[in-house]
Design an enzyme around this catalytic site. Structure first.
Site, short mmCIF file in Angstrom:
data_model
loop_
_atom_site.label_atom_id
_atom_site.label_comp_id
_atom_site.label_asym_id
_atom_site.label_seq_id
_atom_site.Cartn_x
_atom_site.Cartn_y
_atom_site.Cartn_z
CG ASN A 53 -2.22 -1.29 1.42
OD1 ASN A 53 -2.20 -1.32 0.03
ND2 ASN A 53 -2.71 -2.02 2.54
CG HIS A 138 -10.70 -1.04 6.16
ND1 HIS A 138 -10.68 -0.88 7.33
CD2 HIS A 138 -9.78 -1.84 5.68
CE1 HIS A 138 -8.84 -1.49 7.71
NE2 HIS A 138 -8.71 -1.95 6.12
CD GLU A 181 -12.84 0.93 2.10
OE1 GLU A 181 -11.66 0.54 1.89
OE2 GLU A 181 -13.33 0.00 2.53
CB SER A 185 -8.71 -1.11 1.12
OG SER A 185 -9.60 -2.22 1.89
CG ASP A 210 -11.41 4.69 5.68
OD1 ASP A 210 -10.21 5.13 5.55
OD2 ASP A 210 -11.60 3.31 5.99
CG HIS A 213 -6.36 2.18 0.52
ND1 HIS A 213 -5.38 1.39 0.09
CD2 HIS A 213 -7.16 1.51 1.52
CE1 HIS A 213 -5.87 0.12 0.87
NE2 HIS A 213 -6.38 0.64 1.86
CE LYS A 244 -3.26 1.65 4.42
NZ LYS A 244 -4.02 1.05 5.39
#
Length: 411
Positions: A53, A138, A181, A185, A210, A213, A244
């Site tokens: 990541n 997640h 997200e 992810s 979120d 990433h 990340k």
């Protein structure tokens, strides 16, 4: 009568025992040394790291290491206290100011991990609230919802019609928040933020994003999915992680000042945890400066991502749109997935195995990702390894048993 031993449940799941017995157990593989040029030493040999990541390849950047060493020498190895007591450093406050300004929020609260940043959201989930969340969110967000007191309702992944239906069912006497997200992810696909923003505004719901990433990766300035879609103003609260794109450890929650101040005094995961060490805080500040000033890193990883995705499509894999550095290859079952992983490792490529319940649904996955450190030749090596293993395993069993279509004959 003897009492039942509560440790009787402490044994490996049968599925994991089967992987160990087959010699294809894919987890907790020790890595030696830091990543260098897209490669790492694992299982005693140098291999291509195709499951990281570390999208901007900053974890091994000497500038982050130097910043961390300098902060450790000046401030020590740790703070030995929570933020609310003796664990707040002026360095934390500087990172919060710079991060909030970067993300376009009034304030930010730095915590010790990205997982903890999401758990801190639980303080926002009150008993008169409803959290409407994407089913692919997640595990840390699921745990935040469980820790909070709000009712959790989950909409089908990126299904805006289902989101609309669930929001319509929230009574006017209850608060509503949409939780998703930015970049998912596992599969690397993007949320439908335009749809989320439209429905949230229509129903008076708050948007919580979120950006673990996507912060540092997406958008013209690297501010994440919200900037990518031009919808920064539509996101009320945003979480980020430093593990990340920022290449270190830590996380933060950003949003309106009164919301962040509330979390500082109400979010138990932050209140009762020791604060982020000086080394990681300084490294995150160094990473933020690089993200702001070196857009070529984002261009490099996104170019590598495009090459990887195009190559996998030519091999016959169905790759969802999104253009991000992460892709997931579906496999029929856990054993097939882990044998595929082991064969990739034999070919010199270290990928990730994702098994239920750690992935949405019941589909085992091989997760591949590229970083800014990967050269064109290295991306091609990853593709060559996938092609070799796909061919070997398709010869052993029908292609549909691998969980994907057979590669095209011309390839």
């Amino acid at each position: 009568m003897g009492r039942r031993d509560p440790f009787t449940k402490c044994r490996l799941p049968q599925e994991v025992e089967a992987l160990v017995a087959a010699g294809v157990y894919p987890f907790y593989l020790p890595v030696e040394g830091r990543p260098r040029g897209g490669e790492v030493v694992a299982a005693g040999r140098r291999v291509l790291l195709a499951g990281s990541n570390d999208y901007l390849a900053l974890s091994g950047d000497p500038r982050l290491a130097a910043a961390g060493v300098a902060a450790t020498e000046e401030l020590g190895a740790g703070n030995s206290g929570s933020r609310v007591l003796n664990g707040t450093l002026a360095l934390h406050e500087r990172l919060e100011r710079e991060l909030a300004a970067f993300l376009g929020h009034e304030a930010a609260m730095v915590v010790s991990t990205g997982y903890q940043a999401n758990l801190a959201l639980s303080a926002l989930f009150g008993p008169r609230d409803v959290v409407v969340a994407d089913r692919h969110m997640h595990a840390s967000l699921i745990d935040a919802a469980r820790l909070g007191q709000a009712e959790l309702r989950r909409y089908r992944h990126n299904d805006m019609a289902h989101l609309e239906t669930l929001l319509e069912g929230v009574g006017g006497d209850r608060g509503a928040m949409v939780l998703t997200e930015g970049m998912f992810s596992v599969g690397g696909d993007l949320c439908d933020l335009p749809g989320v923003a439209k429905h949230a505004q229509r129903h008076g719901a708050r948007v919580v994003l979120d950006s673990a990433h996507d912060a540092g990766l997406l958008g013209a300035g690297g501010r994440g999915a919200a900037e990518h879609f031009g919808l920064g103003a539509a996101v009320d609260v945003q979480t980020v992680t430093f593990s990340k794109c920022f290449g270190t450890l830590g996380g933060a929650v950003a949003g309106p000042r009164h919301v962040v101040d509330y979390l500082r005094h109400s979010a138990r995961p932050a209140l009762f945890s020791a604060s982020l060490p000086p080394s990681c805080t300084a490294a995150a500040l160094a990473a933020l400066d690089i993200i702001r000033t070196e857009p070529q890193r984002r261009r490099a990883v996104l170019a590598a991502a495009e090459r990887l995705r195009a190559g996998l499509t030519r091999l016959g894999y169905t790759i969802p749109p999104g253009g991000t550095p992460t892709v997931a290859l579906p496999m029929a079952d856990a054993l097939t997935c882990c044998r595929f992983w082991a064969k990739l490792l034999e070919e010199g490529v270290l990928a990730n195995v994702m098994l239920p319940p750690g992935v949405p649904g019941e589909q085992p996955l091989i997760r591949l990702s590229v970083t800014a450190a990967h050269t064109t030749a290295q991306v091609d090596r990853i593709l060559e390894a996938v092609a070799t293993v796909t061919g070997e395993m398709s010869g052993e069993r029908p292609a549909h048993a691998l969980g994907h279509r057979r590669p095209n004959a011309r390839d």
